[in-house]
Design an enzyme around this catalytic site. Sequence first.
Site, short mmCIF file in Angstrom:
data_model
loop_
_atom_site.label_atom_id
_atom_site.label_comp_id
_atom_site.label_asym_id
_atom_site.label_seq_id
_atom_site.Cartn_x
_atom_site.Cartn_y
_atom_site.Cartn_z
N GLU A 47 0.82 -1.21 0.00
CA GLU A 47 0.00 0.00 0.00
C GLU A 47 0.85 1.26 0.00
O GLU A 47 1.96 1.27 0.56
CB GLU A 47 -0.95 0.04 1.21
N THR A 48 0.28 2.29 -0.61
CA THR A 48 0.83 3.64 -0.59
C THR A 48 -0.27 4.57 -0.10
O THR A 48 -1.42 4.47 -0.54
CB THR A 48 1.31 4.08 -1.98
#
Length: 304
Positions: A47-48
């Site tokens: 995830e970002t």
Amino acid sequence: MTLNFETFDVFTRVRFTGNPLAIVHDPDETLNSEQMQAIAREFNLSETVFILPSLNPVHTAKVRIFTPSTELPFAGHPTIGTAIALAEKRLGEVDASTDMIVVLEEGVGPVRLAVTLRPDRPGKAIFDVPKKPGAAPGALDRDNIAAALGISRHHIGFENHKPTRYSCGVPFTYVPVAGLDEIADIQIDRSAWDAAFGQDEHAAAFVYCRETAHAKSSFHARMFAPAMGVDEDPATGAATAAFAGAIAEFDRPVDGNTRLIIEQGIEFGRPSQITLEIDMEGGEIDAVRIGGYAVKVSSGTLSV
């Protein structure tokens, strides 16, 4: 356009273990969803996170969470890592143990976290899961699941545990297996994935067993989400949160607080520990909390 970013390893106290997270601070208001998705693909982490101004002035920030292929309404390791990053940014170096409340606006609603920073140690955070686990629709065919995971159908299930589906905002299929040997044998067959877990872009499998590598752990887990662009995730807070539903269904914890440690990422070479707390009342889940540590690894600028 130049953006500031940091990376943290989450659900660990040791750098280069746990689940890495990219955090993009104060993105320009012209940055659109397509650009955010492209940046998440570039980082190519589970995830970002993009930190935006909160809609409610009493909250700390609004966050948007992207895997390499899709946006999520909620995820655990981005929530923990982002809260610790914001606390460190606001408080700086602390001289003594310091607590701070952080409220993040996510797709599932506001998430409230208690963050603790201590001198020369990784930050720690715990949050109340904004939605209680609920049963999620979907097929649970053992033969299809076994084919997708590359294991024998006879290795699926232990004690009274059987495959289930639960969600706290993102649905997961929960697959119990006999033990560590069986969970280590998993080899994903992408051609069989859709038949087992569905064609939804969020289709994911959380495979678990009671046998653990560490004595203090309660369950050993692996999480696979190729449809999200994440073949295997080192630590999955959202899946652990909804896992409380399966634990309540099969293990029937007594009323009060039950605290469990979920170990994950060991086969992946990034060992992680996730704290899961379940409050039971009248035989039903009253509240769920997820906790863990995070340690900063890098910072820099990103050109868009």
